[in-house]
Each structure stands twice: as C-alpha cells, then as structure tokens.
Design a protein around this motif. Structure first.
Motif, PDB file in Angstrom:
ATOM      1  N   ASN A  48       0.819  -1.217   0.000  1.00 44.62           N
ATOM      2  CA  ASN A  48       0.000   0.000   0.000  1.00 44.62           C
ATOM      3  C   ASN A  48       0.854   1.269   0.000  1.00 44.62           C
ATOM      4  N   ASP A  74       1.457  -9.258  -5.886  1.00 42.75           N
ATOM      5  CA  ASP A  74       0.042  -9.360  -5.475  1.00 42.75           C
ATOM      6  C   ASP A  74      -0.867  -9.121  -6.687  1.00 42.75           C
ATOM      7  N   ASN A 104      -4.573  -7.532  -6.336  1.00 43.01           N
ATOM      8  CA  ASN A 104      -4.797  -6.257  -5.643  1.00 43.01           C
ATOM      9  C   ASN A 104      -5.449  -5.264  -6.614  1.00 43.01           C
ATOM     10  N   GLU A 137      -6.120  -2.164  -6.384  1.00 50.30           N
ATOM     11  CA  GLU A 137      -5.506  -0.835  -6.440  1.00 50.30           C
ATOM     12  C   GLU A 137      -4.377  -0.791  -7.476  1.00 50.30           C
ATOM     13  N   THR A 174     -13.116  -7.234  -6.819  1.00 47.04           N
ATOM     14  CA  THR A 174     -13.609  -6.481  -5.656  1.00 47.04           C
ATOM     15  C   THR A 174     -15.123  -6.469  -5.603  1.00 47.04           C
TER      16      THR A 174
END
Length: 462
Positions: A65, A94, A97, A99, A128
């Motif tokens: 992050n 990842d 993910n 993002e 998501t």
C-alpha cells in the motif's frame, strides 16, 4: 481515515509533524503512515507526502500500500516510466490487488491510452465487491473517448449502487445533453425520482431539461419540487427566476432572485437579473441601482458594465453611457464588446476619431466581423483619411472576398484618388457580386458617383 487539525483523531499526524521538526525518528505502523500520506495528498502537500512515503518505506519496506502511494506520486509528477516499473513489481507480488489495476489504468489514461485503461479497470471489477468507484473511473475513460452512450451506462451503474452519488447523476445528464437526448433525460430523471422523490438535485436537473425544451410550466413545477426538497437550494431559486422571466412574470422572478441574496452571499448574476427585471417593469431607478450593485459586487463581470451602459444608451444619455464604458475599459481593456460599445457611443456623440480608435482596437483584439471593418472604414472616409480607409478595406477583403459592400467602397476611394483603373476594377467587382449595393457610391462618395466615367459604368452594368 482523514485527519483534521480540529479533531481529536489526529495524534499520528501531530506526532509525525513533530518528528519532522525535531529529526527524532519515531515508529508508526503502516496504517498510520497510509492515513498520513492520504491526508497530505488530499491537501495537495506533495513534498510532505513524499517524506511520509520515504519514512514509511524505511520502516515498512514490504508494504504494498505504501508503494502504491509512491506510484500515485509518480503519476502526479508525470514519471510514468517509474510508475509502470513499480507497478509491474507490485503485480508480481500481489496480482489480485485491485488498487494496482486502478493505478495501472491511471498511467494508461495519462498516456491517452483510454481503451487500454478501460480494459484494465474491467479486470479490476472481478477482484472487488466495491464496484462504484470502478464504474465511475470506467465512465470517465469513456468520456475521454467521446463514447457518451458507454459512459452513460457506467455512470448509471454508479447511481444504481448509490442513489446519493450526485456526481454520477450530473455525468449521466451531461451525456444525455451531449447526445441531444433531452426527452430521454426527462424519462430517466422521472424514473429516478420515483425511487428518490426528495432528491433536490434530480428535480433541479429535470427543470433544466424542460427549460431546454422551452416547456416553462413543467420546468417551474420541477424547480418547485427542488425547493420543497431543500428550501435553501440557491441554484433552484436562480433557475426558477430564469423561467419566470421567460414567462414575463418579472415581479415573481425578482422575488426568487432576492431569496438567493438572503440565503447566501450576493451573486452578481442575481443582482444583474433583478436589475434587468426592474428595467422591463419600467422601474428605472431600481434597475440602475441593481446594475450599480452588480458592478460593485463583481467589477470583472462584463455583463454588468454592458447592462449599465446599454441602459443609459437606450435613454440617449450618451455621456453617462460613455462614462461607464470607459470605466469598464479601464478594468478590462481586452474586452471586445466594451470597445464596440465605446465606438457606437462615440459615433452618437459625433466623436469620430474616438469611434474609429475603438473599432481599430476591436479588430486588433481579433474581432473580424464584417460590420466592424465597414464601420471603421466609413469613419476613416469621414475623417478624410482615404489611404488608411483603403488599407482597412483591403484587409477586410482577405476575410470577406467577393463582398460587394467592400468593393463599392474601394471603388469610391480609388476614384476619389483618381486611380481610375483600380476604381473601375473594384466597381465592376461590386456590380458583379451584388448590383443592389451600388447606392453605396452615391451615399459615401456623392462627387465620385456624378463623374461621367462612373455613371457610364453604372449604366452599362445595371
């Protein structure tokens, strides 16, 4: 979490800023760093965000992050190669993910690769349950591609998921309007209002659609419901005032505009409209009072100065009209409309040199309307400057070739200077383009029009 210097939850931020002042390194967990960085990015404090990212990664080198925040800063600084490189590293660590996909789409969008950005965002949809932001991002990318139908579809998905997403609602209506689908926009808004009957924004937008279609009574009803939903909604009162003006209900319009002055800081728009309504009601004293208030509230609003100048112009009080247009020009000397008004008023006052100067300035500012060239040239003729007038009309000819009004003027000027061959050339052109304008010679050059050569040319061609 968003920090504020006025709340009690900003301890990590205070601690961080204290650390920067003392150079004593303190420990923060990765989530605290994320909140600190998020705060600085929202505040536009990029240098502090970069410091927080560096210190955060020093303490938490494996945090994905925190590294995503680094990507965000790279994108902001247009370091797209660095952003891409880091994103590829993070994807290998990842690949699920969301993002990472969002930031990758951001990079592609910055490169104007909007379709590729959409493809990446659609992959993120499968990763998501929080879909609304992704729908919005996809919608925006379709807007960049001018694909308004597709954009509209995704913004509608946003609104279905969150009825309070008014930015999505505005974007939907923007798409309808761009596609000239005002009737469809009305149908959509009515369905939306069945589910959310107290949504003042939707009623407001519905009123605007009816206004566009000139269905003023229905527009008025929509704005009434917007005000019922929120009686402090300034925009609804303003729009309602506009509709009432269209219906010639000027006193009611004034009442609505006046309400906005009590609800919020006075706006120059509302003051100007009130002045205009009073002028239409023949209440000149109040009209001019509100025009004064308009230019006092916003000296840069050209419509205010234009209104007050035209007010005195209509009253044939040319000295006062000139006084106010001069004040306007002193504030903004690059406003074409001001200079045109300045010229017309000076003409009325027989101040021909000033009027010519105004038209010249208008042309210098890029306003190449035919009437501007003609008005300036005619003034130069009146001022006894034939060479300057010829130069003016020759320039006008470049913008308006084969224009009879210009040709007759050039013919008259060349005959006046006894350059008969050029005069004949332009007179023949004028007669060829439109012989009905031949009266220009008699009006502007009475002595020339009586010459035997000119009369014979006119007889042969009329």
């Amino acid at each position: 979490m968003e920090f504020s210097h006025n709340d009690n939850n900003n301890l990590p931020l205070t601690k961080f800023e204290s650390m920067l002042k003392t150079n004593h390194i303190l420990f923060f967990d990765s989530e605290e760093f994320e909140n600190i960085i998020h705060h600085y990015l929202n505040q536009g404090k990029i240098a502090l965000a970069k410091k927080a990212i560096k210190l955060g990664l020093d303490q938490h080198p494996t945090s994905i992050n925190l590294r995503l925040f680094k990507v965000e800063v790279y994108v902001f600084e247009d370091k797209l190669v660095d952003a891409d490189t880091l994103l590829n590293e993070l994807y290998s660590l990842d690949p699920t993910n969301e993002e990472i996909y969002i930031q990758k789409a951001n990079v592609l969008s910055k490169k104007d690769q909007h379709q590729k950005a959409i493809d990446v965002l659609k992959k993120a949809l499968t990763l998501t349950d929080d879909l609304v932001d992704l729908y919005s991002l996809i919608g925006m990318e379709y807007l960049f591609l001018d694909k308004y139908e597709e954009a509209k579809t995704y913004f509608m998905k946003c609104l279905e998921a969150d009825l309070q997403d008014y930015s999505a609602l505005y974007n939907i209506i923007y798409c309808f309007e761009f596609l000239n689908q005002n009737e469809d926009a009305i149908s959509y808004l009515n369905v939306f209002l069945d589910k959310n009957p107290y949504c003042e924004v939707a009623w407001h937008q519905l009123g605007k659609q009816y206004m566009f279609l000139k269905n003023y009574e229905k527009a008025l009803t929509a704005y009434d419901f917007a005000i019922i939903s929120d009686d402090t909604f300034v925009g609804a009162y303003l729009e309602r005032g506009k509709v009432l003006e269209k219906l010639n209900r000027y006193e009611d319009a004034i009442e609505n505009y006046s309400i906005t002055l009590k609800l919020d800081e006075p706006t120059s728009f509302a003051l100007l409209r009130i002045g205009s309504c009073y002028e239409k009601l023949k209440n000149d004293d109040l009209a001019v009072q509100y025009y004064y208030k308009t230019v006092h509230e916003d000296p840069l609003l050209d419509k205010g100065w234009i209104a007050i100048t035209k007010f005195y112009n209509k009253k044939k009080n040319y000295q006062k009209a000139l006084y106010y247009i001069n004040k306007a020009i002193n504030i903004d000397a690059e406003n074409v409309t001001y200079w045109k008004l300045y010229s017309h008023i000076n003409q009325r006052l027989n101040l021909f040199e000033e009027a010519e100067r105004g038209f010249k300035k208008t042309l210098e500012l890029g306003n190449y309307e035919l009437n501007t060239w003609l008005s300036r040239g005619d003034l130069l003729i009146k001022l006894g400057e034939p060479q300057a007038a010829i130069y003016n009309f020759e320039q006008a000819n470049e913008f308006y070739p084969e224009n009879a009004e210009i040709e007759y003027r050039l013919a008259g000027l060349y005959f006046l200077l006894n350059e008969n061959e050029k005069g004949k050339f332009h007179l023949k052109n004028g007669l060829k383009y439109n012989n009905e304008y031949s009266f220009i010679l008699e009006e502007l050059f009475p002595k020339v029009s009586n010459r035997i050569l000119v009369r014979n040319l006119l007889k042969q061609n009329l």
